[in-house]
Design a protein around this motif. Structure first.
Motif, short mmCIF file in Angstrom:
data_model
loop_
_atom_site.label_atom_id
_atom_site.label_comp_id
_atom_site.label_asym_id
_atom_site.label_seq_id
_atom_site.Cartn_x
_atom_site.Cartn_y
_atom_site.Cartn_z
N GLU A 1 7.89 13.41 18.49
CA GLU A 1 7.60 14.23 19.92
C GLU A 1 6.37 14.18 20.41
O GLU A 1 6.03 14.77 21.61
N ASN A 2 5.35 13.92 19.48
CA ASN A 2 4.18 14.14 19.97
C ASN A 2 3.29 12.83 20.51
O ASN A 2 2.41 12.48 20.52
N LYS A 3 4.05 11.75 20.51
CA LYS A 3 3.78 10.60 21.09
C LYS A 3 3.42 9.29 20.22
O LYS A 3 3.07 8.21 20.57
N ASP A 4 3.49 9.91 19.00
CA ASP A 4 2.74 8.70 17.94
C ASP A 4 4.14 8.36 17.12
O ASP A 4 5.01 8.96 16.82
N VAL A 5 3.87 7.26 16.55
CA VAL A 5 4.49 6.68 15.43
C VAL A 5 3.83 7.08 14.00
O VAL A 5 2.60 6.87 13.92
N HIS A 6 4.62 7.96 13.21
CA HIS A 6 4.00 8.66 11.92
C HIS A 6 4.37 7.45 10.84
O HIS A 6 5.49 7.16 10.71
N ILE A 7 3.38 7.26 10.02
CA ILE A 7 3.40 6.11 8.67
C ILE A 7 3.24 7.01 7.58
O ILE A 7 1.99 7.55 7.61
N TYR A 8 4.08 7.17 6.70
CA TYR A 8 3.89 7.80 5.39
C TYR A 8 3.89 6.99 4.17
O TYR A 8 5.09 6.55 4.13
N PRO A 9 2.85 6.90 3.46
CA PRO A 9 2.99 6.07 2.18
C PRO A 9 3.94 6.97 1.26
O PRO A 9 3.81 8.09 1.04
N LEU A 10 4.57 6.25 0.41
CA LEU A 10 5.65 7.07 -0.43
C LEU A 10 5.17 6.91 -1.78
O LEU A 10 5.62 7.26 -2.84
N GLY A 11 4.06 6.06 -2.10
CA GLY A 11 3.75 5.78 -3.66
C GLY A 11 3.09 6.79 -4.22
O GLY A 11 2.58 7.97 -3.43
N LYS A 12 3.12 6.95 -5.61
CA LYS A 12 2.55 7.93 -6.32
C LYS A 12 1.05 7.93 -6.04
O LYS A 12 0.31 6.96 -6.13
N GLY A 13 0.52 9.20 -5.94
CA GLY A 13 -1.00 9.35 -5.61
C GLY A 13 -1.31 9.36 -4.18
O GLY A 13 -2.65 9.27 -3.69
N SER A 14 -0.32 8.92 -3.30
CA SER A 14 -0.82 8.66 -2.04
C SER A 14 -0.73 10.08 -1.09
O SER A 14 -1.45 10.02 -0.16
N ASN A 15 -0.28 10.95 -1.77
CA ASN A 15 -0.08 12.36 -1.15
C ASN A 15 0.34 12.39 0.33
O ASN A 15 0.02 13.33 0.91
N TYR A 16 1.17 11.51 0.47
CA TYR A 16 1.95 11.36 1.81
C TYR A 16 0.95 11.30 3.00
O TYR A 16 1.35 12.09 3.78
N LYS A 17 -0.20 10.98 3.02
CA LYS A 17 -1.02 11.30 4.00
C LYS A 17 -0.52 10.30 5.49
O LYS A 17 -0.64 9.10 5.18
N MET A 18 -0.26 11.09 6.42
CA MET A 18 0.20 10.46 7.68
C MET A 18 -0.98 9.82 8.50
O MET A 18 -2.23 10.06 8.45
N GLN A 19 -0.71 8.49 8.51
CA GLN A 19 -1.26 7.70 9.47
C GLN A 19 -0.50 7.39 10.78
O GLN A 19 0.49 6.87 10.85
N PRO A 20 -1.21 7.78 12.17
CA PRO A 20 -0.45 7.67 13.33
C PRO A 20 -0.70 6.32 14.15
O PRO A 20 -1.78 5.83 13.82
N LEU A 21 0.28 5.81 14.70
CA LEU A 21 0.14 4.66 15.52
C LEU A 21 0.18 5.09 17.08
O LEU A 21 1.10 5.95 17.44
N LYS A 22 -0.90 4.91 17.86
CA LYS A 22 -0.76 5.87 19.06
C LYS A 22 -0.82 4.84 20.59
O LYS A 22 -1.58 5.03 21.47
N HIS A 23 0.46 4.05 20.29
CA HIS A 23 0.58 3.21 21.49
C HIS A 23 1.29 3.87 22.65
O HIS A 23 1.10 3.54 23.92
#
Length: 404
Positions: A341-363
């Motif tokens: 609902e904050n206007k972004d597409v949220h992308i979270y890596p699921l691999g070990k060691g990724s720390n689930y760090k979110m990367q947004p797409l802002k289109h």
């Protein structure tokens, strides 16, 4: 027993198998990049490779759900079905890029009539395939049948409808006593579907004659349904934030197995992810308490029986009001992709060691409700929901250019 998982394995091999490795970023490259594009990237931010390739605003009505289909029927294109709050559905042809077609060079496709083998003359690489008109209120879910020649829709207007994808003709209508949030086919019996209504009743219905084979009363309204890859266990997410696990004890019957209380907010989407890369099978679940949850599925004993669901990790997603959807990309070690609902597409890596760090797409300029990735893992569709700005984007990933 393993028929459904075997089918999933065949899809993986058909589209080039599972990808592995770290740092590859979400999606497989399908666009030729330029040297300038490469220089413009930030070191380590692989998702800067993702580019919006198409924006559509087909109507003023909010988009509610989207899904890809017919990916193994045509070499030139795939279909994307988009459903709206006003009850309309538009099916689009999304033409493959040269790189996507090259990935399929050794694959066999059914004979095609070549009617739609070329993209539109305006170079948009997308065209309207059909329009499905008949629902009077918001569409709550859409999915293709097993042969992918029909689309099934559920709606607030208390109906489940079957449509011919090519002609747009409405083939069947099944009515209910209350709004229908979601439905799904039984994997081992595609002539039977299960539909949930807002009175917290699940119905098993025969497609051919409309006969109700079974009714199950649930504690509260079911808003998300997904079978696992064995085809034997149905995950039902509720308005109260729980997940009921039901077992298909035969081709016409479901029975309750166990329940997990997951969240304070209602479940709006469940995606099943098969085991891969040393990780167990899992669920990706959106709930309207501002979170998406990765849930591990534990099978056995006995072998193949789903016995437990356990939370692996929760990530933050702006989500309080809208029926947000998520999807999965198998790139690298896997990615959770969610609307927000904050206007972004949220992308979270699921691999070990990724720390689930979110990367947004802002289109998008307004909340993003629906997201979907094609089976080839080259195309991400995202759709927003605020009238009158409703729009959806197709995003692809840059590949290496000649200059590299």
């Amino acid at each position: 027993m393993r028929a459904i998982s075997s089918a999933i394995d065949s899809v993986k091999s058909w589209f080039g198998g599972e990808r592995s490795g770290k740092g590859t970023g979400v999606l497989r490259p399908s666009l030729k990049g330029t040297k300038a594009m490469k220089q413009a990237r930030k070191e380590g931010d692989t998702n800067l490779d993702l580019r919006p390739v198409q924006e559509l605003q087909d109507s003023d009505s909010a988009v509610t759900c989207i899904c890809f289909g017919q990916e193994r029927l045509h070499k030139a294109y795939v279909l994307l079905a988009t459903a709206s709050k006003d009850g309309t559905v538009v099916v689009y042809r999304c033409y493959r890029t040269e790189m996507e077609i090259a990935m399929l060079s050794d694959q066999d496709f059914p004979p095609d009539d070549n009617t739609y083998s070329s993209p539109p003359a305006d170079h948009s690489n997308i065209a309207v395939h059909s329009r499905l008109v008949g629902h009077s209120r918001a569409i709550t879910s859409i999915f293709f049948n097993l042969l992918e020649d029909q689309l099934v829709t559920t709606s607030i207007d208390k109906s489940v409808r079957f449509w011919s994808i090519d002609s747009g003709e409405m083939l069947k209508v099944f009515t209910d006593s209350s709004p229908v949030p979601v439905a799904a086919f039984l994997p081992f019996n595609p002539q039977v579907f299960v539909a949930a209504n807002s009175n917290a009743v699940l119905r098993l219905v025969n497609v051919q004659n409309g006969m109700v084979l079974q009714k199950l009363k649930v504690e509260t309204e079911v808003r998300a349904l997904k079978f696992d890859d064995t085809g034997l266990f149905l995950l039902a997410g509720t308005k109260s934030g729980s997940i009921h696990v039901l077992e298909a004890s035969d081709a016409n019957t479901l029975r309750f197995k166990f329940k997990v209380n997951l969240a304070r907010g209602g479940v709006t989407c469940i995606t099943f992810v098969p085991a891969a890369g040393g990780q167990p099978p899992c669920l990706l679940v959106n709930t309207s308490d501002c979170s998406a949850t990765i849930i591990d599925c534990t099978y056995g004993p006995p072998s193949g029986v789903l016995n437990n669901l356990s939370v692996r990790h929760r990530v933050r997603v702006a989500h309080e009001l809208l029926p947000l959807k998520n999807c999965y990309s198998p790139s690298g070690q896997g990615y959770l992709i969610s609307g927000s609902e904050n206007k972004d597409v949220h992308i979270y890596p699921l691999g070990k060691g990724s720390n689930y760090k979110m990367q947004p797409l802002k289109h998008h300029q307004v909340p993003v409700v629906a997201v979907s990735v094609n089976m080839q893992d080259t195309l991400l569709a995202s759709a927003d929901s605020l009238q009158p700005y409703s729009a959806w984007f197709l995003s692809k990933k840059l590949g290496r250019s000649e200059a590299d």
